[in-house]
Motif scaffolding. Structure first.
Motif, PDB file in Angstrom:
ATOM      1  N   ALA A 156       0.692  -1.017  -0.200  1.00  0.00           N
ATOM      2  CA  ALA A 156      -0.114  -0.191  -0.031  1.00  0.00           C
ATOM      3  C   ALA A 156       1.020   1.245   0.008  1.00  0.00           C
ATOM      4  O   ALA A 156       0.134   2.518   0.026  1.00  0.00           O
ATOM      5  N   PRO A 175       2.839   3.065  -2.139  1.00  0.00           N
ATOM      6  CA  PRO A 175       2.698   4.107  -3.128  1.00  0.00           C
ATOM      7  C   PRO A 175       1.252   4.839  -2.987  1.00  0.00           C
ATOM      8  O   PRO A 175       1.279   6.127  -3.035  1.00  0.00           O
ATOM      9  N   ARG A 176       0.019   4.370  -2.630  1.00  0.00           N
ATOM     10  CA  ARG A 176      -1.187   4.914  -2.303  1.00  0.00           C
ATOM     11  C   ARG A 176      -1.056   5.526  -0.972  1.00  0.00           C
ATOM     12  O   ARG A 176      -1.522   6.863  -0.817  1.00  0.00           O
ATOM     13  N   SER A 190       0.681   9.063  -1.847  1.00  0.00           N
ATOM     14  CA  SER A 190      -0.095   9.874  -2.536  1.00  0.00           C
ATOM     15  C   SER A 190      -1.238  10.477  -1.684  1.00  0.00           C
ATOM     16  O   SER A 190      -1.362  11.700  -1.813  1.00  0.00           O
ATOM     17  N   ASP A 191      -1.655   9.711  -0.827  1.00  0.00           N
ATOM     18  CA  ASP A 191      -2.931  10.334   0.119  1.00  0.00           C
ATOM     19  C   ASP A 191      -2.435  11.149   1.030  1.00  0.00           C
ATOM     20  O   ASP A 191      -2.917  12.192   1.555  1.00  0.00           O
ATOM     21  N   THR A 202      -6.090  -3.460   0.210  1.00  0.00           N
ATOM     22  CA  THR A 202      -5.569  -2.206  -0.789  1.00  0.00           C
ATOM     23  C   THR A 202      -6.338  -2.078  -1.967  1.00  0.00           C
ATOM     24  O   THR A 202      -6.875  -1.022  -2.486  1.00  0.00           O
ATOM     25  N   GLU A 203      -6.493  -3.206  -2.816  1.00  0.00           N
ATOM     26  CA  GLU A 203      -6.983  -3.193  -4.072  1.00  0.00           C
ATOM     27  C   GLU A 203      -8.617  -3.012  -4.046  1.00  0.00           C
ATOM     28  O   GLU A 203      -9.114  -2.517  -4.588  1.00  0.00           O
ATOM     29  N   SER A 236      -9.301  -0.101   0.664  1.00  0.00           N
ATOM     30  CA  SER A 236      -8.411   1.103   0.962  1.00  0.00           C
ATOM     31  C   SER A 236      -7.150   0.526   1.516  1.00  0.00           C
ATOM     32  O   SER A 236      -7.432  -0.224   2.227  1.00  0.00           O
ATOM     33  N   TRP A 237      -5.945   1.506   1.600  1.00  0.00           N
ATOM     34  CA  TRP A 237      -4.861   0.899   2.369  1.00  0.00           C
ATOM     35  C   TRP A 237      -5.254   1.127   3.875  1.00  0.00           C
ATOM     36  O   TRP A 237      -4.754   0.493   4.661  1.00  0.00           O
ATOM     37  N   GLN A 264       5.672  -4.133  -8.388  1.00  0.00           N
ATOM     38  CA  GLN A 264       4.847  -2.967  -8.453  1.00  0.00           C
ATOM     39  C   GLN A 264       5.053  -1.947  -9.774  1.00  0.00           C
ATOM     40  O   GLN A 264       4.533  -1.690 -10.508  1.00  0.00           O
TER      41      GLN A 264
END
Length: 480
Positions: A46, A48-49, A52-53, A173-174, A177-178, A304
């Motif tokens: 998770a 990368p997400r 970003s968040d 995550t997919e 959500s993370w 990834q």
């Protein structure tokens, strides 16, 4: 080990029946241990997400992982001794509650700093509960066969939990959500906190004192070493902060060892390392995760960022490894009784070295079946053979009153080894990428050059476990 376990099985009363309560105790304890192990890797896929968040920097992102494992590993010794002194079930329940609340807070994070603080709190709760998990198994399952089987399952959870964390993290995550990777701890943590006081037996606490100075020295020493390697990865070994942190870590850990030799109730009773098999088991628990964690960390990024796997596919890529570890854990009682620890440890560590070395040959075009499935199976089988007997070797040869301290040292070796190993291999990765960039490499080839250099260094660390495995005494275990 053989003499003690034979003596234990002959002098301790056998349980009159294998009650459902014993099975429930094992389920409660193993669920807690799995939860603690999952959180060492569940956030990997998770990252990368999360970046970003919450706006993490590239260098700061690694602290999502390191902050948990560092605090967990640094405070385990104190948590183990606290369980011996104040009651293992009490520390087990309290630690689970802290971990659960911190997981809820982490899932609600609105900033990078808030998430790191929640991960630190998770580490504190894990350090309180973790040592008591294995100690409660040791004191609950007094009959030799039942104890070995329970400890073998515990080993599978402790070793396979890292891989399962990647699978669970990918799923959540997919699909959601993370944040779900943190929220999922809440219902399980609440169930453990409610059921444990009712069903888990409470061994009596001991009258003694906590070694708080030792906890401070040990935790700060390990943290300083990790900081040194982390800084070296970005700033080089000549940077003032790198050198200062390295020197402070060495001095603090030397002071810790000297203190432990003098205090009446040490966090690390040095006699734990006096018996050869037990000392070798502790060393293996330190060196093995140094190589294993690099595999999880860098291979997740390879899948990834290089092969463009989705989070879900990345998690399931580690399924063969997790399945191998759990299969071996089911066979371990019979294998340990038939062959003894040395052949299993030597075979397992050689397979593990082969798997990591194979990963050092990755290229940007490497496919999963051709280049990754084989190494993952080798590391799964190797890890299952090499590490599953270690809990039995350690916990079957210590008095019940010191089970918490022995379990705390065991898990400290695992957590500190993985944290320090990742710091070392991130340093290797950084040096390799700088060298490749100077030669004109860019983009994906640059990233893969750094990863393969890290895997090659990891295979060197894993090779040390082969040397340790060769020091085990020959002989079959008489525990099953």
């Amino acid at each position: 080990m053989t003499e003690l376990t034979e003596r234990t099985s002959s002098t301790e009363p056998r349980p009159r029946h294998r009650t459902a309560a014993s099975g429930l105790v094992l389920a409660i304890v193993l669920t807690c241990q799995l939860m603690l192990m999952l959180d060492a890797t569940v956030m990997n896929v998770a990252l990368p997400r999360i970046q970003s968040d919450l706006g993490f920097s590239a260098t700061g992102l690694s602290w999502v992982m390191t902050s948990y494992s560092l605090v967990f590993g640094g405070l385990l010794l104190l948590g183990g001794r606290a369980g011996d002194l104040f009651g293992r079930r009490r520390m087990f329940v309290l630690g689970t509650a802290v971990f659960t609340l911190a997981s809820l807070a982490g899932g609600l994070s609105t900033s990078a700093g808030f998430l790191i603080a929640a991960r630190v709190a998770q580490g504190v709760g894990a350090a309180m509960a973790g040592p008591s998990t294995i100690a409660l198994i040791t004191t609950t399952f007094t009959e030799a066969k039942a104890r070995v089987r329970a400890l073998s399952l515990f080993s599978a959870v402790a070793s396979g939990g890292f891989a399962i964390g990647l699978i669970v993290g990918g799923l959540l995550t997919e699909w959601i959500s993370w944040r779900a990777a943190l929220f999922i701890n809440v219902p399980f943590g609440l169930a453990i906190a409610v059921l444990a006081p009712r069903f888990v037996p409470a061994p009596p606490p001991r009258s003694a004192h906590l070694d708080v100075p030792g906890a401070v020295l040990g935790t700060l020493g390990v943290a300083s070493l990790v900081l040194a390697f982390t800084q070296a990865a970005s700033d080089g070994w000549g940077a003032p902060l790198t050198l200062a942190a390295l020197a402070a870590g060495v001095v603090l850990l030397i002071a810790f060892v000297l203190l432990e030799r003098r205090v009446a109730h040490p966090l690390v009773p040095l006699w734990l390392f006096a018996e050869r098999n037990r000392a070798a088991a502790y060393a293996s628990f330190f060196l093995g995760p140094m190589a294993m964690m690099s595999m999880f960390f860098f291979l997740t990024q390879f899948l990834q960022d290089v092969r463009h796997f989705a989070a879900l596919a990345t998690g399931f890529a580690f399924l063969p490894m997790a399945a191998s570890i759990f299969t071996l854990s089911r066979l371990m009682p019979r294998l340990l009784a038939r062959f003894g620890p040395k052949p299993l440890a030597v075979t397992g560590t050689v397979l593990m070295v082969s798997g990591v070395a194979w990963l050092s040959m990755l290229t940007p075009d490497s496919g999963y079946v051709a280049a990754l499935l084989g190494p993952l199976l080798l590391m799964g089988v190797g890890g299952g053979l090499a590490f599953s007997p270690l809990n039995v070797i350690i916990m079957s040869t210590v008095p019940a009153e010191d089970a918490g301290a022995a379990g705390g040292v065991l898990q400290t070796m695992q957590q500190v080894g993985s944290t320090l190993g990742l710091g070392i291999l991130v340093t290797v990765f950084g040096a390799a990428t700088r060298s490749a960039a100077a030669s004109g490499a860019t983009g994906t080839p640059l990233l893969v050059d750094g990863m393969t250099a890290a895997f090659l260094a990891a295979s060197g660390l894993a090779a040390l476990t082969v040397g340790v495995a060769l020091t085990f005494r020959r002989g079959k275990a008489a525990t099953v």
